[in-house]
Design a protein around this motif. Structure first.
Motif, PDB file in Angstrom:
ATOM      1  N   GLU A   1      18.237  29.225  14.753  1.00 38.93           N
ATOM      2  CA  GLU A   1      17.606  29.686  15.987  1.00 38.93           C
ATOM      3  C   GLU A   1      16.139  29.987  15.687  1.00 38.93           C
ATOM      4  OE1 GLU A   1      20.324  31.045  14.635  1.00 38.93           O
ATOM      5  OE2 GLU A   1      21.864  31.411  16.149  1.00 38.93           O
ATOM      6  N   VAL A   2      15.239  29.477  16.517  1.00 42.59           N
ATOM      7  CA  VAL A   2      13.811  29.775  16.355  1.00 42.59           C
ATOM      8  C   VAL A   2      13.495  30.992  17.214  1.00 42.59           C
ATOM      9  CG1 VAL A   2      11.461  28.905  16.531  1.00 42.59           C
ATOM     10  CG2 VAL A   2      13.340  27.326  16.002  1.00 42.59           C
ATOM     11  N   GLN A   3      12.876  31.995  16.609  1.00 39.72           N
ATOM     12  CA  GLN A   3      12.571  33.226  17.337  1.00 39.72           C
ATOM     13  C   GLN A   3      11.153  33.177  17.904  1.00 39.72           C
ATOM     14  OE1 GLN A   3      14.111  36.184  14.063  1.00 39.72           O
ATOM     15  NE2 GLN A   3      14.691  36.926  16.071  1.00 39.72           N
ATOM     16  N   ASP A   4      10.942  33.923  18.986  1.00 40.52           N
ATOM     17  CA  ASP A   4       9.594  34.045  19.545  1.00 40.52           C
ATOM     18  C   ASP A   4       8.894  35.178  18.775  1.00 40.52           C
ATOM     19  OD1 ASP A   4       7.271  34.275  20.993  1.00 40.52           O
ATOM     20  OD2 ASP A   4       8.260  33.982  22.939  1.00 40.52           O
TER      21      ASP A   4
ATOM     22  N   VAL B   1      23.337  17.791  15.767  1.00 42.81           N
ATOM     23  CA  VAL B   1      22.509  18.121  14.616  1.00 42.81           C
ATOM     24  C   VAL B   1      21.641  19.309  15.013  1.00 42.81           C
ATOM     25  CG1 VAL B   1      20.715  17.331  13.030  1.00 42.81           C
ATOM     26  CG2 VAL B   1      22.561  15.780  13.689  1.00 42.81           C
ATOM     27  N   VAL B   2      21.635  20.336  14.159  1.00 37.01           N
ATOM     28  CA  VAL B   2      20.922  21.580  14.458  1.00 37.01           C
ATOM     29  C   VAL B   2      19.657  21.603  13.610  1.00 37.01           C
ATOM     30  CG1 VAL B   2      21.172  24.095  14.584  1.00 37.01           C
ATOM     31  CG2 VAL B   2      23.207  22.647  14.770  1.00 37.01           C
ATOM     32  N   HIS B   3      18.546  21.191  14.186  1.00 38.79           N
ATOM     33  CA  HIS B   3      17.289  21.027  13.443  1.00 38.79           C
ATOM     34  C   HIS B   3      16.135  21.225  14.434  1.00 38.79           C
ATOM     35  CE1 HIS B   3      14.032  19.436  11.131  1.00 38.79           C
ATOM     36  NE2 HIS B   3      14.771  18.826  10.222  1.00 38.79           N
ATOM     37  N   PRO B   4      15.383  22.319  14.298  1.00 38.30           N
ATOM     38  CA  PRO B   4      14.323  22.614  15.273  1.00 38.30           C
ATOM     39  C   PRO B   4      13.250  21.521  15.359  1.00 38.30           C
ATOM     40  CG  PRO B   4      14.619  24.444  13.728  1.00 38.30           C
ATOM     41  CD  PRO B   4      15.473  23.322  13.229  1.00 38.30           C
ATOM     42  N   GLY B   5      13.177  20.661  14.368  1.00 37.97           N
ATOM     43  CA  GLY B   5      12.192  19.581  14.392  1.00 37.97           C
ATOM     44  C   GLY B   5      12.592  18.419  15.302  1.00 37.97           C
ATOM     45  N   LEU B   6      13.847  18.442  15.817  1.00 37.39           N
ATOM     46  CA  LEU B   6      14.287  17.380  16.728  1.00 37.39           C
ATOM     47  C   LEU B   6      13.916  17.767  18.161  1.00 37.39           C
ATOM     48  CD1 LEU B   6      17.877  16.758  15.280  1.00 37.39           C
ATOM     49  CD2 LEU B   6      15.851  15.306  14.966  1.00 37.39           C
ATOM     50  N   PRO B   7      13.334  16.837  18.928  1.00 37.72           N
ATOM     51  CA  PRO B   7      12.871  17.157  20.284  1.00 37.72           C
ATOM     52  C   PRO B   7      13.972  17.735  21.169  1.00 37.72           C
ATOM     53  CG  PRO B   7      12.144  14.952  19.644  1.00 37.72           C
ATOM     54  CD  PRO B   7      13.044  15.433  18.549  1.00 37.72           C
ATOM     55  N   GLU B   8      15.252  17.349  20.932  1.00 43.86           N
ATOM     56  CA  GLU B   8      16.333  17.829  21.799  1.00 43.86           C
ATOM     57  C   GLU B   8      16.857  19.201  21.371  1.00 43.86           C
ATOM     58  OE1 GLU B   8      15.947  15.136  20.091  1.00 43.86           O
ATOM     59  OE2 GLU B   8      17.808  14.306  19.276  1.00 43.86           O
ATOM     60  N   ASP B   9      16.359  19.752  20.262  1.00 45.80           N
ATOM     61  CA  ASP B   9      16.831  21.067  19.801  1.00 45.80           C
ATOM     62  C   ASP B   9      16.299  22.168  20.727  1.00 45.80           C
ATOM     63  OD1 ASP B   9      18.096  22.340  17.099  1.00 45.80           O
ATOM     64  OD2 ASP B   9      16.548  23.660  17.934  1.00 45.80           O
TER      65      ASP B   9
ATOM     66  N   ARG C   1       7.392  23.911  17.619  1.00 44.89           N
ATOM     67  CA  ARG C   1       6.150  23.117  17.757  1.00 44.89           C
ATOM     68  C   ARG C   1       4.941  24.004  17.971  1.00 44.89           C
ATOM     69  NH1 ARG C   1       5.898  17.338  19.168  1.00 44.89           N
ATOM     70  NH2 ARG C   1       3.691  17.722  19.487  1.00 44.89           N
ATOM     71  N   ARG C   2       5.158  25.079  18.744  1.00 40.18           N
ATOM     72  CA  ARG C   2       4.051  25.981  19.047  1.00 40.18           C
ATOM     73  C   ARG C   2       3.570  26.716  17.791  1.00 40.18           C
ATOM     74  NH1 ARG C   2       5.320  31.326  22.370  1.00 40.18           N
ATOM     75  NH2 ARG C   2       5.868  31.944  20.242  1.00 40.18           N
ATOM     76  N   ASP C   3       4.529  27.148  16.943  1.00 41.87           N
ATOM     77  CA  ASP C   3       4.184  28.083  15.862  1.00 41.87           C
ATOM     78  C   ASP C   3       4.199  27.502  14.445  1.00 41.87           C
ATOM     79  OD1 ASP C   3       3.972  30.024  17.815  1.00 41.87           O
ATOM     80  OD2 ASP C   3       5.918  30.940  17.418  1.00 41.87           O
ATOM     81  N   PHE C   4       4.935  26.435  14.219  1.00 42.99           N
ATOM     82  CA  PHE C   4       5.146  25.936  12.851  1.00 42.99           C
ATOM     83  C   PHE C   4       4.402  24.625  12.635  1.00 42.99           C
ATOM     84  CE2 PHE C   4       8.552  28.845  13.580  1.00 42.99           C
ATOM     85  CZ  PHE C   4       8.987  29.297  12.350  1.00 42.99           C
ATOM     86  N   SER C   5       4.041  24.356  11.380  1.00 43.50           N
ATOM     87  CA  SER C   5       3.378  23.086  11.090  1.00 43.50           C
ATOM     88  C   SER C   5       4.262  22.144  10.275  1.00 43.50           C
ATOM     89  CB  SER C   5       2.042  23.346  10.384  1.00 43.50           C
ATOM     90  OG  SER C   5       2.243  24.145   9.236  1.00 43.50           O
ATOM     91  N   GLY C   6       5.529  22.511  10.083  1.00 41.64           N
ATOM     92  CA  GLY C   6       6.458  21.644   9.368  1.00 41.64           C
ATOM     93  C   GLY C   6       7.828  22.289   9.327  1.00 41.64           C
TER      94      GLY C   6
END
Ligand SMILES: *Cc1c(COP(=O)(O)O)cnc(C)c1O
Length: 396
Positions: A159-162, A281-289, A296-301
């Motif tokens: 889960e990506v947190q704000d 697939v649970v991966h924040p780098g995938l557009p459908e996640d 995308r807003r906070d991370f560079s990789g």
């Protein structure tokens, strides 16, 4: 200075190292003074701010801590014996009996145990909050809430947190904000720039990077560092010079390794998405996640750690064993961030209490954590392909 240059030059000053490019480990206990005047001067140095006694740091340790703070974008970095201690020691530094702690429900599980058992014993109450809360965390805060703890993305369920919203809400009510940033490392996310007061990482993972050491680090803003330092010193937290040397060595190649982990992880994720037994697939780098926009807003990789959910009906226990037991490159175990690729079957359901797992709308099945190591992704896909063939044959 770009981050890749920082990791190459940080804490490396040939003038202080007999011309050598890297500071070697200084193995010491006592630090001796040649004269009474210098002995008296040494006593006036605050532990951690200069050479006093090796428990509080030696030249190689200070050089690495400097390099780390530069990569974190400020504050003071201190090393400690493990990633877990980089979580538990700061909690001890900022919490007292009667205080309340808010910690993400998706936190690294040993940290959860520390709160439920040890902090409870010391009279600190913990509330596990839904990792997807933002400003709404304000409703859970009490006058005695002294620390709000984040881990983003969660290293098991991603889960990506704000982070800025959580940090704003917490600080407006006087709490110190801590974050376990091991997943991204300071290369791909800088907690302090997003409102966090204490940035935590298990150097065991990406910074060490070679599956051969255990070490942790804490970076605190200048504003909260004095509070951290007081209890840090009282606890006797210290790390061995050889582990610190290995971490400093690893730091120089961190950007190149991370780029490989990141690209390889996305390739494996795309391949896994095409398998009929994989529900999600649970991966924040995938557009459908669901966490993709925040990522995308906070991370560079992203690095190489993610998960997938396997259809439980398609993967009964013997089929799962057939998949895992015959892997050539993927190893079965708990750690990640090193040389080798890993598969870790996991079940987060029994421990989660806020928000739960899986969340509404997400696939329910066997969760499998994946770490894409330093091997060539084409070989890794071949390995997975053979594994899925074994799984299908065993399930038939
Ligand atoms: C591994 C890990 C830790 C603990 O690190 P150790 O050095 O193994 O104690 C803490 N947080 C996260 C997210 C980790 O993955």
């Amino acid at each position: 200075m770009k981050k890749t240059t920082l990791t190459a030059v940080g804490g490396r000053d040939p003038a202080r190292q007999a011309g050598a490019v890297s500071p070697g480990p200084v193995r010491a206990s006592t630090i001796v003074a040649p004269t009474l005047a210098e002995f008296d001067a040494m006593k006036r140095v605050r532990p951690g701010d200069g050479l006093t006694y090796a428990l509080h740091g030696t030249p190689g340790v200070f050089a690495f801590e400097e390099a780390l703070a530069a990569l974190e974008g400020g504050g003071r970095s201190r090393v400690c014996p493990s990633g877990l201690m980089a979580i538990t020691a700061p909690l001890l530094c900022f919490l007292s009996p009667g205080d309340h702690l808010l910690i993400t429900d998706a936190v690294y599980e040993p940290a959860r145990k520390f709160c439920e058992i040890t902090l409870k014993r010391f009279g600190v109450e913990t509330t596990f909050y839904d990792p997807l809360l933002g400003e709404e965390i304000a409703a859970l805060m009490r006058p005695e809430t002294k620390v709000v703890f984040l881990e983003s993305p969660s290293s098991l369920t991603f889960e990506v947190q704000d982070v800025p919203a959580l940090a704003r809400a917490a600080k407006a009510r006087g709490a110190v904000v801590m974050m376990d940033n091991t997943w991204a490392s300071p290369l791909y996310f800088q907690p302090l720039a997003h409102g966090v007061d204490v940035s935590i990482q298990a150097l065991t993972k990406y910074v060490g990077g070679h599956s051969d050491m255990i070490l942790g680090a804490v970076t605190a803003t200048d504003a909260v560092y004095p509070t951290l330092q007081k209890t840090w010193r009282a606890l006797g937290v210290s790390a061995g010079p050889d582990e610190v040397y290995l971490a400093h060595r690893g730091l120089a190649s961190l950007p190149m390794r991370m780029a490989h982990h990141h690209a390889s992880g996305l390739k494996l994720a795309a391949w896994l998405q095409a398998q009929p037994e994989v529900l999600e697939v649970v991966h924040p780098g995938l557009p459908e996640d669901p966490g993709h926009a925040l990522w995308r807003r906070d991370f560079s990789g992203a690095g190489g750690l993610f998960a997938f959910t396997l259809d439980a009906a398609a993967a009964p226990r013997p089929a799962l064993a057939a998949l895992l037991d015959g892997m050539r490159y993927f190893k079965l175990g708990f750690s990640w961030g090193g040389i080798v690729s890993m598969l870790t079957p996991s079940d987060p359901r029994p421990v989660r209490s806020a928000g739960g797992w899986p969340r509404a709308g997400r696939a329910d099945g066997q969760l499998m954590r994946v770490f894409a190591g330093l091997e060539d992704p084409e070989d890794l896909i071949e390995d997975l392909d053979a594994g899925f063939a074994r799984l299908r044959a065993a399930a038939r």
